[in-house]
Scaffold this motif. Sequence first.
Motif, PDB file in Angstrom:
ATOM      1  N   THR A 247       0.958  -1.054   0.068  1.00 44.02           N
ATOM      2  CA  THR A 247      -0.114  -0.062  -0.055  1.00 44.02           C
ATOM      3  C   THR A 247       1.035   1.191  -0.150  1.00 44.02           C
ATOM      4  O   THR A 247       1.573   1.574   1.161  1.00 44.02           O
ATOM      5  CB  THR A 247      -1.263   0.034   0.998  1.00 44.02           C
ATOM      6  OG1 THR A 247      -2.019  -1.616   1.214  1.00 44.02           O
ATOM      7  CG2 THR A 247      -1.883   0.963   0.912  1.00 44.02           C
ATOM      8  N   TYR A 249       1.161   5.518   0.221  1.00 46.56           N
ATOM      9  CA  TYR A 249       0.734   6.524   0.764  1.00 46.56           C
ATOM     10  C   TYR A 249       0.805   7.696   0.747  1.00 46.56           C
ATOM     11  O   TYR A 249       2.240   8.180   0.307  1.00 46.56           O
ATOM     12  CB  TYR A 249       1.306   6.281   2.590  1.00 46.56           C
ATOM     13  CG  TYR A 249       0.330   5.585   3.712  1.00 46.56           C
ATOM     14  CD1 TYR A 249      -0.843   5.713   4.213  1.00 46.56           C
ATOM     15  CD2 TYR A 249       0.505   4.167   3.302  1.00 46.56           C
ATOM     16  CE1 TYR A 249      -1.849   4.740   4.956  1.00 46.56           C
ATOM     17  CE2 TYR A 249       0.229   3.195   3.792  1.00 46.56           C
ATOM     18  CZ  TYR A 249      -1.510   3.068   5.400  1.00 46.56           C
ATOM     19  OH  TYR A 249      -1.797   2.487   5.646  1.00 46.56           O
ATOM     20  N   TYR A 323       4.246  -1.102   3.264  1.00 49.23           N
ATOM     21  CA  TYR A 323       3.859   0.015   2.768  1.00 49.23           C
ATOM     22  C   TYR A 323       4.580   1.032   3.033  1.00 49.23           C
ATOM     23  O   TYR A 323       6.100   0.497   3.632  1.00 49.23           O
ATOM     24  CB  TYR A 323       2.871   0.339   5.203  1.00 49.23           C
ATOM     25  CG  TYR A 323       1.945  -0.286   5.463  1.00 49.23           C
ATOM     26  CD1 TYR A 323       1.143  -0.186   4.448  1.00 49.23           C
ATOM     27  CD2 TYR A 323       2.154  -0.832   6.570  1.00 49.23           C
ATOM     28  CE1 TYR A 323      -0.941  -0.929   5.073  1.00 49.23           C
ATOM     29  CE2 TYR A 323       1.389  -1.430   6.991  1.00 49.23           C
ATOM     30  CZ  TYR A 323      -0.132  -2.026   6.600  1.00 49.23           C
ATOM     31  OH  TYR A 323      -0.955  -2.595   7.183  1.00 49.23           O
ATOM     32  N   HIS A 347      -3.674   0.399  -5.212  1.00 46.75           N
ATOM     33  CA  HIS A 347      -3.500   0.270  -3.860  1.00 46.75           C
ATOM     34  C   HIS A 347      -3.560   1.814  -3.428  1.00 46.75           C
ATOM     35  O   HIS A 347      -1.855   1.617  -2.896  1.00 46.75           O
ATOM     36  CB  HIS A 347      -3.424  -1.105  -2.894  1.00 46.75           C
ATOM     37  CG  HIS A 347      -4.066  -1.397  -2.043  1.00 46.75           C
ATOM     38  ND1 HIS A 347      -4.109  -2.008  -0.846  1.00 46.75           N
ATOM     39  CD2 HIS A 347      -5.213  -0.289  -1.492  1.00 46.75           C
ATOM     40  CE1 HIS A 347      -4.736  -1.965   0.613  1.00 46.75           C
ATOM     41  NE2 HIS A 347      -5.697  -0.454   0.094  1.00 46.75           N
ATOM     42  N   GLU A 349      -3.463   4.850  -0.405  1.00 45.48           N
ATOM     43  CA  GLU A 349      -4.297   6.350   0.520  1.00 45.48           C
ATOM     44  C   GLU A 349      -3.571   6.703   0.806  1.00 45.48           C
ATOM     45  O   GLU A 349      -2.519   7.158   1.028  1.00 45.48           O
ATOM     46  CB  GLU A 349      -3.284   4.910   1.955  1.00 45.48           C
ATOM     47  CG  GLU A 349      -4.717   3.920   2.282  1.00 45.48           C
ATOM     48  CD  GLU A 349      -5.724   3.956   2.853  1.00 45.48           C
ATOM     49  OE1 GLU A 349      -6.357   4.969   3.031  1.00 45.48           O
ATOM     50  OE2 GLU A 349      -6.496   2.404   2.323  1.00 45.48           O
ATOM     51  N   LYS A 350      -4.433   8.396   0.811  1.00 47.57           N
ATOM     52  CA  LYS A 350      -4.279   9.492   0.472  1.00 47.57           C
ATOM     53  C   LYS A 350      -4.407  10.420   2.186  1.00 47.57           C
ATOM     54  O   LYS A 350      -5.321  10.098   2.830  1.00 47.57           O
ATOM     55  CB  LYS A 350      -4.803  10.189  -0.236  1.00 47.57           C
ATOM     56  CG  LYS A 350      -4.523  10.034  -1.663  1.00 47.57           C
ATOM     57  CD  LYS A 350      -5.652  10.697  -2.581  1.00 47.57           C
ATOM     58  CE  LYS A 350      -5.493  10.300  -3.817  1.00 47.57           C
ATOM     59  NZ  LYS A 350      -4.445  10.257  -4.991  1.00 47.57           N
TER      60      LYS A 350
END
Length: 351
Positions: A247, A249, A323, A347, A349-350
Amino acid sequence: MKTKFIQLDCNNIDNKKIIEAAEILKQGGLVAFPTETVYGLGADGLNEEASGKIYAAKGRPSDNPLILHISSMKALDALTAGDCTLGRKLAEAFWPGPLTLIFKKSNLVPLTTTGGLDTVAIRMPAHPIAFELIRQAGLYIAAPSANASGRPSPTTAKHVIEDMDGRIDMILDGGSADIGLESTIVDVSADIPIILRPGYITLEDIIGITGEAEYDKGLLQKPESEDFKPKAPGMKYKHYAPRGQLTIYEGESKAVVRAINQAAEKKLKEGYRVGIIATDETLLSYEKGLIKTIGTRKDEKTIAAGLFKILRDFDGEQADYIYSESFYDNHLGQAIMNRLLKAAGYHIEKV
C-alpha cells in the motif's frame, strides 16, 4: 533443465564465455544477461519458437510485447517500416542507453515477438556485456526482464536465479544493474512522441531533442478494460508485485509517517509480518515492523536503484503487508511511481 551460471567482469569480459552464451541464443535457447537498467531474458527475436520460450519461462501473457535489443543502427533498416525520422533522431541522441523506441514494424519481425501488434519495440543497451552478447550472436535479441511475470524486476543475478533457475539455459552475472528501473519507452510511430513507460530518460530529455512529447494519458492509471491491448511491456498487467500486499501512502511527510505507523501497529497486533519502505530521512520516524530504507530523497537515483531490491527483500522476510511512502519528487518520480503503483495494484491511501 539445468541452468548454467557464469560470472563476468564488466571491465575485462571473457570473450569465450560470451561466445558460449551467443551459441545458445543461435540454437534457440534462453540466456539471462545484465543491462544498465535490469537483467534481461534473451532469445532470438526473429525465431518464433525461441520467443515463445520466453513467454513460457516467465509465465508471460502472449499479448505483452517483447523488446528487441540491437547493437547497430543499421538494424533499424531491417526491423522498421515507414518514416523513422523522429525515432532515429532520439536514437542518435540516447543510444546506446536506457531508451526503447516503438516503430512501425517490418515484415521481418514476427507477430509472436510484438504481441500481435504492427509495431516493434527496439533498444540498444549501453551495458558492455549486453552489447557484446548481441554483437557476438549477430541476432536481434528479444529480452524482457528476467523475472517471473508479475514479480519485481531483477537487478542482480541472484534475483534471476530466484525466478529462473531450471527454466532457462544460462545466466550471465555482471553484477548489480546501475539504474534499477527498466528503460523509458517512447512511441515514435505517430507524429508526436508518446511516453508509454517512464524511466531514466525523462519527458524533458525527449522534448529537448524533438521539441514536443507527452505522456500516455493512462500512464499512472489502472487500465479501464480487460480488452486493452498493451503497446509496450508493463502497460496492462500487474507488475513488480511483492508477495505481501503493498500500500502506498500519499500526503505531507509527517502525516504519512503517522498513518503508516498506525497501520503497521494494527496489523502487527493481528499477528501479521509488516514491512515499511522508508527513506534515509524518515527511517528513525518509524516505530515497529521490518523497517528498511530505499535510499535518500537527496538523490532519487538511489530510490530508483533500490526499488525492486527492497520489494524482493521483503519477500525474503515473508512480509504479509508492506507500507510505502510515495515518491513523486523531481524528474525520476514519475518512473518510480509508475512501478510502485503497479506493484501495489494501485492500492493508495491519501492522508
